[in-house]
Design a protein around this motif. Structure first.
Motif, PDB file in Angstrom:
ATOM      1  N   ASP A 153       0.629  -1.085   0.203  1.00 56.82           N
ATOM      2  CA  ASP A 153      -0.122  -0.090   0.024  1.00 56.82           C
ATOM      3  C   ASP A 153       1.072   1.254   0.095  1.00 56.82           C
ATOM      4  OD1 ASP A 153       1.122   0.062   2.599  1.00 56.82           O
ATOM      5  OD2 ASP A 153      -0.756  -0.670   3.636  1.00 56.82           O
ATOM      6  N   ALA A 154       0.496   2.297   0.375  1.00 52.33           N
ATOM      7  CA  ALA A 154       1.093   3.733   0.475  1.00 52.33           C
ATOM      8  C   ALA A 154       2.442   3.711   1.373  1.00 52.33           C
ATOM      9  CB  ALA A 154       0.103   4.857   0.644  1.00 52.33           C
ATOM     10  N   SER A 155       2.215   2.849   2.231  1.00 50.20           N
ATOM     11  CA  SER A 155       3.345   2.658   3.385  1.00 50.20           C
ATOM     12  C   SER A 155       4.291   1.696   3.051  1.00 50.20           C
ATOM     13  CB  SER A 155       2.781   2.576   4.763  1.00 50.20           C
ATOM     14  OG  SER A 155       3.702   2.551   5.799  1.00 50.20           O
ATOM     15  N   LEU A 156       5.457   2.288   2.451  1.00 47.56           N
ATOM     16  CA  LEU A 156       6.533   1.079   2.258  1.00 47.56           C
ATOM     17  C   LEU A 156       7.494   0.944   3.242  1.00 47.56           C
ATOM     18  CD1 LEU A 156       7.049   1.802  -1.590  1.00 47.56           C
ATOM     19  CD2 LEU A 156       6.074  -0.186  -0.514  1.00 47.56           C
ATOM     20  N   ALA A 157       7.840   2.155   3.925  1.00 51.88           N
ATOM     21  CA  ALA A 157       8.845   2.201   4.881  1.00 51.88           C
ATOM     22  C   ALA A 157       9.061   1.170   5.897  1.00 51.88           C
ATOM     23  CB  ALA A 157       8.907   3.529   5.547  1.00 51.88           C
ATOM     24  N   GLU A 158       8.095   0.894   6.508  1.00 55.38           N
ATOM     25  CA  GLU A 158       7.961  -0.091   7.833  1.00 55.38           C
ATOM     26  C   GLU A 158       8.020  -1.313   7.245  1.00 55.38           C
ATOM     27  OE1 GLU A 158       5.177  -1.574  11.442  1.00 55.38           O
ATOM     28  OE2 GLU A 158       4.396   0.050  10.385  1.00 55.38           O
ATOM     29  N   PRO A 159       7.558  -1.964   6.191  1.00 56.98           N
ATOM     30  CA  PRO A 159       8.146  -3.454   5.757  1.00 56.98           C
ATOM     31  C   PRO A 159       9.371  -3.390   5.283  1.00 56.98           C
ATOM     32  CG  PRO A 159       6.293  -2.498   4.460  1.00 56.98           C
ATOM     33  CD  PRO A 159       6.458  -1.520   5.456  1.00 56.98           C
TER      34      PRO A 159
END
Length: 323
Positions: A153-159
């Motif tokens: 999804d829009a959040s790539l940083a954490e994974p």
């Protein structure tokens, strides 16, 4: 009162056997101890270490304080290790060898013999456009690499930072965050597709009037109403009818193949599906001036120098250049 520290006497000096704390220990002392116990001579140990005899003598003095033991004592035949020093020699040598191996540059990556798992994050767009070629390339060049694909999804940083994803295919600029590294793969633009028997397929040009008069399918991953086509029409003071909205790239062309719907989608998706689904590909009305988008490979800087990850990224870049 504190607990008395054990101590020994050596040449008139009292050596206190303090508890050793690694965080305050100069690791160079271990290198010096290994050389001293091997050479049993301060001068030869200094030459081996590449330092002065005085510095080596100073290191021995510090070691005696740290260990609470004389370590080396003089005899008529030269310096000999104490019982404590003899017990230290093998463990210290093993520890230094382990540190040397741990800090050595990683071995050259051999894709043919590699056995590992890579987790790739992408949308169904990336699955269709890039994944088949990547799977074929891995099977041919790195058969021991297992690939796992996850939706993003829009959040790539954490994974990416946590290692849940090793590499992602994403829109350039999607989920910008510190620590993320991006490399452009290619630019993409839009086309329109209809079934080959659609009345619009027989026309030489898809005019704006014909486009607006048709019924449309819309791909909306965020499941919201409208998209870039509707924004472009709104700037022209026009609207279209969206008869069907779906969240995924891959189902929409199948709907168009069995209906009179018009679908605006990425050109590379149309290139893959037009022939098997018997679709006609049309340029959208030029008045829309639809903006394209850029696909990038995204990874976290923690994997920047990993040989396997670097090899995989290079293969992805090569594949993207031919897509």
């Amino acid at each position: 009162m504190g607990r008395p520290q054990p101590c020994v006497q050596w040449m008139g000096y009292i050596l206190v056997m303090n508890e050793v704390h690694l965080e305050s220990l100069d690791m160079n002392l271990l290198v010096a101890l290994d050389a001293l116990l091997e050479e049993r001579n301060v001068t030869r140990a200094a030459a081996r270490l590449g330092i002065t005899q005085s510095a080596t003598s100073h290191a021995l003095a510090r070691l005696r304080i740290v260990t609470g033991d004389a370590l080396l004592v003089r005899t008529s035949k030269g310096m000999v290790p104490t019982v404590r020093a003899e017990a230290l020699a093998a463990p210290i040598r093993r520890a230094l060898e382990e540190v040397t191996r741990a800090l050595a540059p990683p071995a050259a990556f051999d894709p043919r013999s590699a056995r590992l798992r890579i987790t790739l994050g992408t949308s169904d767009y990336g699955e269709l456009v890039l994944l088949p070629q990547l799977v074929e390339r891995l099977a041919r060049e790195a058969p021991g690499i297992d690939l796992r694909v996850r939706s993003i999804d829009a959040s790539l940083a954490e994974p990416l930072a946590a290692g849940g994803i090793d590499l992602a295919f994403a829109l350039l600029g999607q989920g910008d965050a510190p620590g993320l590294v991006r490399r452009k793969l290619f630019d993409e633009d839009f086309v329109c597709v209809v079934r080959r028997g659609h009345p619009l397929a027989a026309k030489k040009k898809l005019t704006l009037a014909r486009f607006v008069a048709a019924s449309h399918a819309l791909i909306s991953p965020s499941e919201t109403e409208g998209g870039i086509v509707d924004d472009a029409l709104a700037r022209l003071g026009m609207r279209r009818r969206v008869a069907v909205t779906v969240p995924h790239f891959l189902i929409a062309p199948h709907l168009v193949a069995s209906s009179d719907l018009v679908l605006t989608l990425a050109r590379r998706v149309a290139d893959v599906l037009a022939k098997p689904l018997h679709l006609a590909v049309l340029d959208p009305p030029r008045e829309l001036s639809l903006p394209g988008f850029t696909i990038a490979a995204v990874w976290h800087e923690r994997t920047m120098n990993d040989p396997a990850q670097r090899w995989l990224r290079e293969r992805v870049v090569e594949i993207a250049s031919g897509v």
